[in-house]
Design an enzyme around this catalytic site. Structure first.
Site, PDB file in Angstrom:
ATOM      1  CD  GLU A  25      -3.105  -0.879   2.062  1.00  0.00           C
ATOM      2  OE1 GLU A  25      -3.296   0.018   2.922  1.00  0.00           O
ATOM      3  OE2 GLU A  25      -4.082  -1.812   1.868  1.00  0.00           O
ATOM      4  CD  GLU A  69      -3.942  -5.977   3.716  1.00  0.00           C
ATOM      5  OE1 GLU A  69      -4.747  -5.010   4.083  1.00  0.00           O
ATOM      6  OE2 GLU A  69      -2.554  -5.775   3.644  1.00  0.00           O
TER       7      GLU A  69
END
Ligand code: BG6
Length: 487
Positions: free
Chosen positions: A203, A392
């Site tokens: 991320e 995720e």
């Protein structure tokens, strides 16, 4: 809290602005679901996993020569962590890893995504490695394999060595990128005899904006947009250098790719025009990271929007950034942008999100299951990839322990069932999603929220460190056992 919703929304604009089986897992006794009807499940060989990250679960921050990370420092700044907790102890996973691997096994997962704490392996970020740090990951990987679970390793899940922040300003400097490449080479050389899949950075979209833009995450800086764009560019360079390092120093055949919280765009209404608009939006809204990684170019719209704040770069850097990857890891939780077609600008218009839009226990976690259908489908088309992993997906919940000692998290089950049904819709249409990592195996240290937010399939009592399966653990076990979303 509403503040956090907007922070999360903004952070994502990385582009243009930046079993029901009986026990042991069962929280309650439930009968196994019947096998899915032919053609209604996931493809054979679909990878089912769970995920965690080093700082969020390991604890043991001063053990065996680990150096300090930016998070060790950041959590000590008063007011930064909602409940005043730290990751000093977290889940004590550093010493309870065998117990935790047994939990993964009980779910029937065949894959586990974890991250290596860079400052455990190189206490100063560079220089002399710390063999005891690496040993932990050797033990972890061996124990996973002993239990039939494939290790999926993330090189960077935000715990940057503090020394690199102090000496170079962290990701503000390309020096950190080069050192990251060396660290990636070292990890690849020592672990890819057993680890076959490596994620580079987790991320970029979040840690750049939260960490350097609005000071919510470590290192807690609030820099102007031009610097943010440069830092995001540096993180893309770091990704590319890590890809090259894994190729050069890892065992032949090691697969490597990003794990990005893609700015998730979906058509507000499913018409050909809006789907086309969502496709354009997905590329442009991810112009600052994913698109440049996958194509080696910043788009015209991205550069026009950034204007004087555009990152400075060389062609050689663009080559590094776009080093070919083996898969695309996408973290998908919530819809960021519902879009419609527009004859203005790049051809799409992101719609405002109404205040009444439903969300889960975390304010930012809007419920938009179709996101996990559209985003991989459009991403596969835009970037021509044949291997996507959902690196995720999951949700927080209040997860109250009832008088009978159980946690009936029907909210999480509702969320997962709907998202997995949409993911199954995608794979049944041939969208190349090859696996799914549920965030998270167990409740853990949730960054700015401290221990206030629970994302686990297993409840953790942070006083006693007792892990208790929630009802959703039974749900997920059943999904894995039947290879179907159960709808
Ligand atoms: C992802 C991160 O963004 O979301 C995880 O990769 C994190 O590390 C998860 O735990 C939940 O985010 P948050 O902000 O609610 O703690």
């Amino acid at each position: 809290m509403s503040d956090k919703v907007s922070r999360r929304q903004f952070a994502k604009i990385a582009g243009l602005s930046a079993a029901g089986m009986a026990n042991p897992v069962g929280a309650v006794e439930v009968n196994p679901a019947p096998p899915p009807r032919a053609g209604t499940g996931f493809p054979a060989g679909f990878v089912w996993g769970t995920a965690t990250s080093s700082y969020q679960v390991e604890g043991a921050v001063n053990e065996d020569g680990r150096g300090a990370s930016i998070w060790d420092k950041f959590v000590r700044i008063p007011g930064k962590i909602e409940d005043g907790t730290t990751g000093d102890r977290a889940n004590e996973h550093y010493r309870r890893y065998k117990e935790d691997i047994a939990l993964i096994k009980e779910l029937g997962c065949k894959a586990y995504r974890f991250s290596v704490a860079w400052p455990r392996v190189f206490p100063d970020g560079d220089g002399k490695p710390n063999p005891k740090g690496l040993d932990f990951y050797n033990r972890l990987v061996d124990e996973l394999l002993k239990n039939g679970i494939e290790p999926w390793l993330t090189l960077y899940h935000w715990d940057l060595p503090q020394s690199l922040q102090d000496r170079f300003g962290g990701w503000r400097s390309t020096e950190t990128c080069k050192i990251f490449g060396d660290y990636a080479a070292y990890v690849a050389a020592h672990l890819t005899d057993r680890v076959k899949n490596v994620f580079t950075l987790n991320e970029s979209g979040r840690f750049v904006y939260f960490g350097y833009g609005i000071g919510i995450d470590a290192p807690g800086l609030t820099l102007p947009q031009a610097e943010l764009n440069q830092i995001r560019h540096n993180s893309a360079v770091a990704h590319g250098l890590a890809v090259q390092a894994v190729r050069a120093h890892g065992r032949h055949g090691t697969r490597v790719g990003p794990a990005e919280n893609i700015d998730a765009c979906a058509p507000a209404i499913d018409t050909p025009e809006n789907v086309r608009a969502a496709e354009i939006a997905l590329r442009e809204m991810n112009g600052g990271y994913l698109n440049v990684i996958m194509t080696g170019q910043y788009t015209d719209a991205f550069l026009k929007f950034a204007g004087a704040n555009a990152p400075k770069y060389t062609d050689a850097e663009l080559k590094i950034i776009s080093s070919p990857v083996d898969f695309l890891g996408l973290n998908i939780y919530a819809p960021q942008n519902y879009v419609v077609a527009s004859d203005q600008g790049a051809g799409f218009m992101p719609l405002p999100i109404p205040k009444s839009f439903p969300h889960m226990n975390s304010d930012w976690l809007r419920v938009g299951p179709e996101t996990i259908y559209w985003v991989p489908k459009l991403a596969a088309k835009i970037w021509k990839t044949d291997a996507i992993y959902i690196s995720e997906n999951g949700t927080s919940g209040d997860d109250v322990v009832r008088p009978d000692g159980k946690i009936y998290d029907t909210d999480r089950i509702m969320y997962l069932r709907n998202y997995l049904a949409q993911l199954q819709r995608a794979t049944s249409e041939g969208v190349p999603v090859r696996g799914y990592f549920l965030w998270s195996l167990m409740d853990n240290f949730e960054w700015v929220y401290g221990l206030n937010k629970r994302f686990g399939l297993y409840h953790v009592n942070f006083d006693t460190q007792v892990r208790t399966p929630k009802l959703s653990a039974s749900f997920y076990r059943n999904v894995i056992a039947t290879n179907a979303a159960g709808v």
